[in-house]
Design an enzyme around this catalytic site. Structure first.
Site, PDB file in Angstrom:
ATOM      1  N   SER A  11     -15.674  -6.270 -45.477  1.00 19.18           N
ATOM      2  CA  SER A  11     -15.794  -6.396 -46.927  1.00 19.18           C
ATOM      3  C   SER A  11     -15.266  -5.132 -47.589  1.00 19.18           C
ATOM      4  O   SER A  11     -15.713  -4.023 -47.272  1.00 19.18           O
ATOM      5  CB  SER A  11     -17.255  -6.596 -47.327  1.00 19.18           C
ATOM      6  OG  SER A  11     -17.412  -6.421 -48.722  1.00 19.18           O
ATOM      7  N   ASP A  38     -15.515  -9.186 -52.656  1.00 17.42           N
ATOM      8  CA  ASP A  38     -16.742  -9.590 -53.337  1.00 17.42           C
ATOM      9  C   ASP A  38     -16.555  -9.485 -54.843  1.00 17.42           C
ATOM     10  O   ASP A  38     -16.408  -8.384 -55.385  1.00 17.42           O
ATOM     11  CB  ASP A  38     -17.905  -8.709 -52.899  1.00 17.42           C
ATOM     12  CG  ASP A  38     -18.259  -8.912 -51.437  1.00 17.42           C
ATOM     13  OD1 ASP A  38     -18.526 -10.058 -51.058  1.00 17.42           O
ATOM     14  OD2 ASP A  38     -18.256  -7.924 -50.683  1.00 17.42           O
ATOM     15  N   PHE A 146     -25.282  -5.738 -53.750  1.00 13.49           N
ATOM     16  CA  PHE A 146     -24.960  -4.368 -53.375  1.00 13.49           C
ATOM     17  C   PHE A 146     -24.693  -4.287 -51.877  1.00 13.49           C
ATOM     18  O   PHE A 146     -25.313  -5.006 -51.090  1.00 13.49           O
ATOM     19  CB  PHE A 146     -26.111  -3.413 -53.730  1.00 13.49           C
ATOM     20  CG  PHE A 146     -26.424  -3.348 -55.199  1.00 13.49           C
ATOM     21  CD1 PHE A 146     -25.719  -2.501 -56.034  1.00 13.49           C
ATOM     22  CD2 PHE A 146     -27.401  -4.163 -55.738  1.00 13.49           C
ATOM     23  CE1 PHE A 146     -25.999  -2.456 -57.391  1.00 13.49           C
ATOM     24  CE2 PHE A 146     -27.688  -4.130 -57.089  1.00 13.49           C
ATOM     25  CZ  PHE A 146     -26.985  -3.271 -57.924  1.00 13.49           C
ATOM     26  N   GLY A 147     -23.795  -3.383 -51.497  1.00  9.77           N
ATOM     27  CA  GLY A 147     -23.552  -3.118 -50.095  1.00  9.77           C
ATOM     28  C   GLY A 147     -24.584  -2.155 -49.546  1.00  9.77           C
ATOM     29  O   GLY A 147     -25.306  -1.494 -50.285  1.00  9.77           O
ATOM     30  N   GLY A 148     -24.653  -2.066 -48.222  1.00  3.18           N
ATOM     31  CA  GLY A 148     -25.512  -1.091 -47.579  1.00  3.18           C
ATOM     32  C   GLY A 148     -26.982  -1.455 -47.511  1.00  3.18           C
ATOM     33  O   GLY A 148     -27.816  -0.604 -47.203  1.00  3.18           O
ATOM     34  N   ASP A 178     -23.456 -12.455 -43.982  1.00  2.00           N
ATOM     35  CA  ASP A 178     -22.989 -11.357 -44.827  1.00  2.00           C
ATOM     36  C   ASP A 178     -24.185 -10.561 -45.308  1.00  2.00           C
ATOM     37  O   ASP A 178     -25.061 -11.091 -45.986  1.00  2.00           O
ATOM     38  CB  ASP A 178     -22.220 -11.926 -46.021  1.00  2.00           C
ATOM     39  CG  ASP A 178     -21.663 -10.855 -46.951  1.00  2.00           C
ATOM     40  OD1 ASP A 178     -21.824  -9.656 -46.642  1.00  2.00           O
ATOM     41  OD2 ASP A 178     -21.077 -11.220 -47.981  1.00  2.00           O
ATOM     42  N   GLY A 179     -24.200  -9.272 -44.938  1.00  2.00           N
ATOM     43  CA  GLY A 179     -25.232  -8.375 -45.433  1.00  2.00           C
ATOM     44  C   GLY A 179     -25.982  -7.676 -44.312  1.00  2.00           C
ATOM     45  O   GLY A 179     -26.578  -8.328 -43.456  1.00  2.00           O
ATOM     46  N   GLY A 180     -25.916  -6.347 -44.296  1.00  2.00           N
ATOM     47  CA  GLY A 180     -26.648  -5.585 -43.299  1.00  2.00           C
ATOM     48  C   GLY A 180     -26.112  -5.706 -41.896  1.00  2.00           C
ATOM     49  O   GLY A 180     -26.819  -5.395 -40.924  1.00  2.00           O
TER      50      GLY A 180
END
Length: 222
Positions: A11, A38, A146-148, A178-180
């Protein structure tokens, strides 16, 4: 890039936007076939990111496939525009799409892949009736915006269910998470049934080269 039929999809949300094309080209050189863009509107999710100009710029400057994740209200308003800008995949959220069947049908009419996404609190039943129109089902493993963020393992049974439904119905769709996603979480996602793993900070903000970051993710799967 794939390993055991698993694709890493970086991403760009975590990339250095001052070096965006360079970062994406580094990913391509590392064997990456697809990157995710995104798109956030500050309404459906509490953040604002990028839009059509970034899609056009990356389409003109790189050869990677562009997976455009529309985290926006009423995404049907922009399907044609993002397709024209160069999206190879367009994913819309069931929570933001009052006419999901129509949106997915339109994406496919435009000759690009269609994705349907669900948030961590949304059941798989919200998209089960349209899986025949879906090239990928995206299960968010964080709350979008949010990322991270930290991976939410409680959603993994939904990954397993969607993978089973695709198989039982002899449908070719992919299950994306998607995510983490990082070296400590990717194996669990793949074991649950994910075939596409979106990773942002684990690729572009890991304090190492993009090639090394991708290699570490693939090694974690093994």
């Amino acid at each position: 890039m794939t390993s055991r039929s698993v694709q890493i999809v970086p991403s760009i949300l975590s990339a250095d936007f001052g070096r965006l094309t360079e970062h994406v080209q580094e990913a391509q050189a590392a064997g990456i076939e697809t990157v995710q863009i995104d798109v956030m509107d500050g309404c459906f999710v509490p953040n604002i990111t990028v839009g059509l100009p970034i899609v056009r710029a990356l389409k003109a400057s790189t050869d990677v496939r562009l997976d455009v994740h529309l985290m926006i209200e009423r995404p049907e308003r922009f399907i044609d525009a993002f397709a024209a800008a160069g999206a190879d995949v367009l994913t819309v959220h069931v929570e933001a799409s009052p006419h999901l069947h129509r949106s997915l049908s339109r994406i496919r009419e435009l000759g690009i892949e269609a994705g349907a996404a669900i948030n961590p609190s949304t059941p798989t039943s919200a998209i089960e009736d349209v899986l025949h129109l879906v090239d990928l089902a995206l299960v968010m493993t964080v709350n979008p915006g949010f990322g991270g963020q930290a991976f939410i393992p409680e959603v993994l049974p939904k990954v397993t269910r969607l993978r089973r439904l695709f198989d039982e119905r002899s449908l070719p769709g992919q299950v994306q998470v998607d995510g983490g996603i990082g070296v400590g979480t990717i194996a669990a996602a793949v074991q649950a049934g994910a075939s596409q793993c979106v990773a942002g900070s684990a690729v572009f903000a890991a304090g190492k080269s993009v090639a090394d970051a991708v290699s570490d993710l693939l090694a974690a799967i093994k």
